[in-house]
Write a protein that holds these residues in place. Structure first.
Motif, PDB file in Angstrom:
ATOM      1  N   ALA A 112       0.657  -1.361  -0.171  1.00  0.00           N
ATOM      2  CA  ALA A 112      -0.097   0.032   0.088  1.00  0.00           C
ATOM      3  C   ALA A 112       0.852   1.270  -0.145  1.00  0.00           C
ATOM      4  O   ALA A 112       1.982   1.405   0.550  1.00  0.00           O
ATOM      5  CB  ALA A 112      -0.819  -0.043   1.203  1.00  0.00           C
ATOM      6  N   GLY A 113       0.507   2.311  -0.608  1.00  0.00           N
ATOM      7  CA  GLY A 113       0.847   3.679  -0.707  1.00  0.00           C
ATOM      8  C   GLY A 113      -0.232   4.665  -0.614  1.00  0.00           C
ATOM      9  O   GLY A 113      -0.859   4.817  -1.848  1.00  0.00           O
ATOM     10  N   ARG A 114      -0.535   4.937   0.392  1.00  0.00           N
ATOM     11  CA  ARG A 114      -1.817   5.944   0.545  1.00  0.00           C
ATOM     12  C   ARG A 114      -1.450   7.132   1.315  1.00  0.00           C
ATOM     13  O   ARG A 114      -0.455   7.255   1.945  1.00  0.00           O
ATOM     14  CB  ARG A 114      -3.040   5.227   1.352  1.00  0.00           C
ATOM     15  N   TYR A 115      -2.530   8.248   1.432  1.00  0.00           N
ATOM     16  CA  TYR A 115      -2.462   9.354   1.772  1.00  0.00           C
ATOM     17  C   TYR A 115      -2.146   9.290   3.294  1.00  0.00           C
ATOM     18  O   TYR A 115      -1.457  10.307   3.936  1.00  0.00           O
ATOM     19  CB  TYR A 115      -3.771  10.128   1.479  1.00  0.00           C
ATOM     20  N   VAL A 116      -2.549   8.168   4.082  1.00  0.00           N
ATOM     21  CA  VAL A 116      -2.393   8.456   5.456  1.00  0.00           C
ATOM     22  C   VAL A 116      -0.886   8.382   5.917  1.00  0.00           C
ATOM     23  O   VAL A 116      -0.468   8.463   6.890  1.00  0.00           O
ATOM     24  CB  VAL A 116      -3.048   7.140   6.147  1.00  0.00           C
ATOM     25  N   GLN A 117       0.015   7.923   4.688  1.00  0.00           N
ATOM     26  CA  GLN A 117       1.434   7.741   5.162  1.00  0.00           C
ATOM     27  C   GLN A 117       2.127   8.918   4.989  1.00  0.00           C
ATOM     28  O   GLN A 117       3.329   9.217   5.334  1.00  0.00           O
ATOM     29  CB  GLN A 117       1.897   6.619   4.366  1.00  0.00           C
ATOM     30  N   GLY A 148       4.412  -0.797  10.804  1.00  0.00           N
ATOM     31  CA  GLY A 148       3.905   0.281  10.334  1.00  0.00           C
ATOM     32  C   GLY A 148       3.187   1.139  11.546  1.00  0.00           C
ATOM     33  O   GLY A 148       2.336   1.635  11.100  1.00  0.00           O
ATOM     34  N   ALA A 149       3.723   0.902  12.698  1.00  0.00           N
ATOM     35  CA  ALA A 149       3.157   1.571  13.785  1.00  0.00           C
ATOM     36  C   ALA A 149       3.102   3.124  13.653  1.00  0.00           C
ATOM     37  O   ALA A 149       4.192   3.552  12.958  1.00  0.00           O
ATOM     38  CB  ALA A 149       3.957   1.196  14.937  1.00  0.00           C
ATOM     39  N   THR A 150       2.324   3.719  13.745  1.00  0.00           N
ATOM     40  CA  THR A 150       2.037   5.104  13.597  1.00  0.00           C
ATOM     41  C   THR A 150       3.105   6.155  14.287  1.00  0.00           C
ATOM     42  O   THR A 150       3.464   5.862  15.145  1.00  0.00           O
ATOM     43  CB  THR A 150       0.688   5.507  13.946  1.00  0.00           C
ATOM     44  N   TRP A 151       3.526   7.103  13.192  1.00  0.00           N
ATOM     45  CA  TRP A 151       4.699   7.977  13.973  1.00  0.00           C
ATOM     46  C   TRP A 151       3.799   8.985  14.375  1.00  0.00           C
ATOM     47  O   TRP A 151       2.877   9.980  13.550  1.00  0.00           O
ATOM     48  CB  TRP A 151       5.206   8.577  12.693  1.00  0.00           C
ATOM     49  N   PHE A 152       4.166   9.514  15.599  1.00  0.00           N
ATOM     50  CA  PHE A 152       3.715  10.909  16.181  1.00  0.00           C
ATOM     51  C   PHE A 152       4.842  11.802  16.455  1.00  0.00           C
ATOM     52  O   PHE A 152       5.896  11.222  17.251  1.00  0.00           O
ATOM     53  CB  PHE A 152       2.987  10.466  17.575  1.00  0.00           C
ATOM     54  N   LEU A 153       4.559  13.121  16.010  1.00  0.00           N
ATOM     55  CA  LEU A 153       5.621  14.084  16.562  1.00  0.00           C
ATOM     56  C   LEU A 153       5.230  14.516  17.736  1.00  0.00           C
ATOM     57  O   LEU A 153       4.534  15.495  17.967  1.00  0.00           O
ATOM     58  CB  LEU A 153       5.972  15.247  15.483  1.00  0.00           C
ATOM     59  N   ASN A 171      12.710  13.156  14.738  1.00  0.00           N
ATOM     60  CA  ASN A 171      12.241  13.443  15.967  1.00  0.00           C
ATOM     61  C   ASN A 171      10.845  12.793  16.370  1.00  0.00           C
ATOM     62  O   ASN A 171      10.564  12.585  17.614  1.00  0.00           O
ATOM     63  CB  ASN A 171      11.972  14.962  15.930  1.00  0.00           C
ATOM     64  N   ALA A 172      10.318  12.056  15.462  1.00  0.00           N
ATOM     65  CA  ALA A 172       9.012  11.667  15.928  1.00  0.00           C
ATOM     66  C   ALA A 172       8.993  10.265  16.668  1.00  0.00           C
ATOM     67  O   ALA A 172      10.212   9.501  16.407  1.00  0.00           O
ATOM     68  CB  ALA A 172       8.002  11.343  14.829  1.00  0.00           C
ATOM     69  N   ASP A 173       8.145   9.939  17.428  1.00  0.00           N
ATOM     70  CA  ASP A 173       8.119   8.498  18.123  1.00  0.00           C
ATOM     71  C   ASP A 173       7.128   7.633  17.489  1.00  0.00           C
ATOM     72  O   ASP A 173       6.317   8.082  16.566  1.00  0.00           O
ATOM     73  CB  ASP A 173       7.515   8.965  19.623  1.00  0.00           C
ATOM     74  N   ARG A 174       7.239   6.421  17.632  1.00  0.00           N
ATOM     75  CA  ARG A 174       6.518   5.359  17.204  1.00  0.00           C
ATOM     76  C   ARG A 174       5.422   4.834  18.213  1.00  0.00           C
ATOM     77  O   ARG A 174       5.865   4.420  19.445  1.00  0.00           O
ATOM     78  CB  ARG A 174       7.280   4.122  16.645  1.00  0.00           C
ATOM     79  N   ALA A 175       4.016   4.541  17.704  1.00  0.00           N
ATOM     80  CA  ALA A 175       3.245   4.170  18.530  1.00  0.00           C
ATOM     81  C   ALA A 175       3.175   2.575  18.732  1.00  0.00           C
ATOM     82  O   ALA A 175       2.175   1.989  18.146  1.00  0.00           O
ATOM     83  CB  ALA A 175       1.801   4.688  18.396  1.00  0.00           C
ATOM     84  N   VAL A 176       4.185   1.916  19.152  1.00  0.00           N
ATOM     85  CA  VAL A 176       4.169   0.567  19.263  1.00  0.00           C
ATOM     86  C   VAL A 176       3.128   0.084  20.247  1.00  0.00           C
ATOM     87  O   VAL A 176       3.292   0.774  21.589  1.00  0.00           O
ATOM     88  CB  VAL A 176       5.591  -0.074  19.815  1.00  0.00           C
ATOM     89  N   GLY A 194       2.825   4.420   9.404  1.00  0.00           N
ATOM     90  CA  GLY A 194       4.185   4.037   9.178  1.00  0.00           C
ATOM     91  C   GLY A 194       3.990   2.965   7.689  1.00  0.00           C
ATOM     92  O   GLY A 194       3.133   2.535   7.661  1.00  0.00           O
ATOM     93  N   LYS A 195       5.184   2.574   7.313  1.00  0.00           N
ATOM     94  CA  LYS A 195       5.401   1.955   6.192  1.00  0.00           C
ATOM     95  C   LYS A 195       5.385   0.393   6.742  1.00  0.00           C
ATOM     96  O   LYS A 195       5.983  -0.030   7.692  1.00  0.00           O
ATOM     97  CB  LYS A 195       6.422   2.177   5.309  1.00  0.00           C
TER      98      LYS A 195
END
Length: 267
Positions: A112-117, A148-153, A171-176, A194-195
């Motif tokens: 997938a390659g979508r806008y949410v990334q 692909g855990a979400t990135w949060f700055l 600088n962003a953290d990952r929502a594991v 995340g990818k």
């Protein structure tokens, strides 16, 4: 993943501190396992229905794996909303009553390659200290660095300007997070999916709650039916927006308080 983002209780002081400082928080092992499975089982059919419309209307590009507006009569949505997950936190953040603004899902796959990334925030206007929207994700598959855990700055909910990609990813953290967790975050927070580098999908329920006067993405009372709303309990009537409707005509406008489309206590 640092423990400063993860909590197993519903302590409002912790929520307030973490949200103000970082802009997001993880509540682990929140969702009832049976409800969680109901959510997962519904995604395939719900996605097929929406994908057909996306393709027919010529907007399929970059929207694969995205499902919008899952609030329907016969799916998990009403069961989920009726559980009042994080109700105290939502009320605290938004200053009282709230409604659902959107409820959807993302199926993040390797191809997938979508806008949410893309780096983004989901509220178009920066609202600063005045909070209009609290967003959430329900983790349907373990969020890992590989899938692909979400990135949060963290802390970027105080910044109006969009960060450049280099600064964001440096600088962003990952929502594991574990399957069954719920992630809440300030709508002003810059983030990105995340990818996914694995062969398995990484699925999540996504949505937002707002103050009642904020326009939702879909007119849920009209979609579900006004008569259907009469059968709902007070909490579902509130959160689905039945207490914050707009009168269509003078007959609907000129009503005693208890029959008005826009009820007291809606901001």
């Amino acid at each position: 993943m640092e423990n400063k983002f993860k909590y197993s209780d519903a302590d409002l002081d912790s929520f307030d501190r973490v949200i103000k400082e970082h802009g997001w928080i993880i509540y682990e092992d929140v969702i009832n396992p049976a409800l969680l499975q109901e959510m997962i089982d519904s995604l395939s059919g719900s996605y097929q229905k929406r994908r057909e419309i996306q393709i027919a209307n010529g907007i399929a590009e970059n929207m694969d794996g995205t499902l919008h507006h899952l609030v329907e009569r016969d799916t998990f949505a009403l069961h989920f909303l009726d559980q009042k997950y994080c109700d105290a936190q939502i009320r605290h953040f938004l200053g009282g009553n709230y409604i659902i603004n959107s409820l959807g899902a993302v199926i993040n796959t390797k191809s997938a390659g979508r806008y949410v990334q893309n780096v983004h925030r989901d509220i178009r206007s920066f609202t600063g200290d005045f909070k209009l929207m609290l967003q959430f994700m329900v983790v349907l598959d373990d969020f890992t660095l590989e899938n692909g855990a979400t990135w949060f700055l963290s802390g970027s909910h105080t910044n109006e300007e969009k960060p450049d990609d280099e600064h964001f990813y440096n600088n962003a953290d990952r929502a594991v997070a574990k399957k069954g967790s719920m992630i809440a975050f300030d709508a002003n927070l810059w983030h990105a999916a995340g990818k996914n580098y694995t062969d398995q999908p990484r699925r999540a329920l996504t949505g937002a709650f707002t103050r009642p006067f904020f326009k939702p993405q879909l007119d849920y009372p009209r979609a579900l039916g006004y008569a259907f709303g009469e059968e709902l309990n007070p909490h579902l009537r509130q959160v689905l927006g039945y207490n914050a409707r707009i009168p269509e005509n003078l007959q609907e406008y000129y009503q005693p308080v208890e029959k008005r489309m826009y009820q007291p206590g809606q901001g």
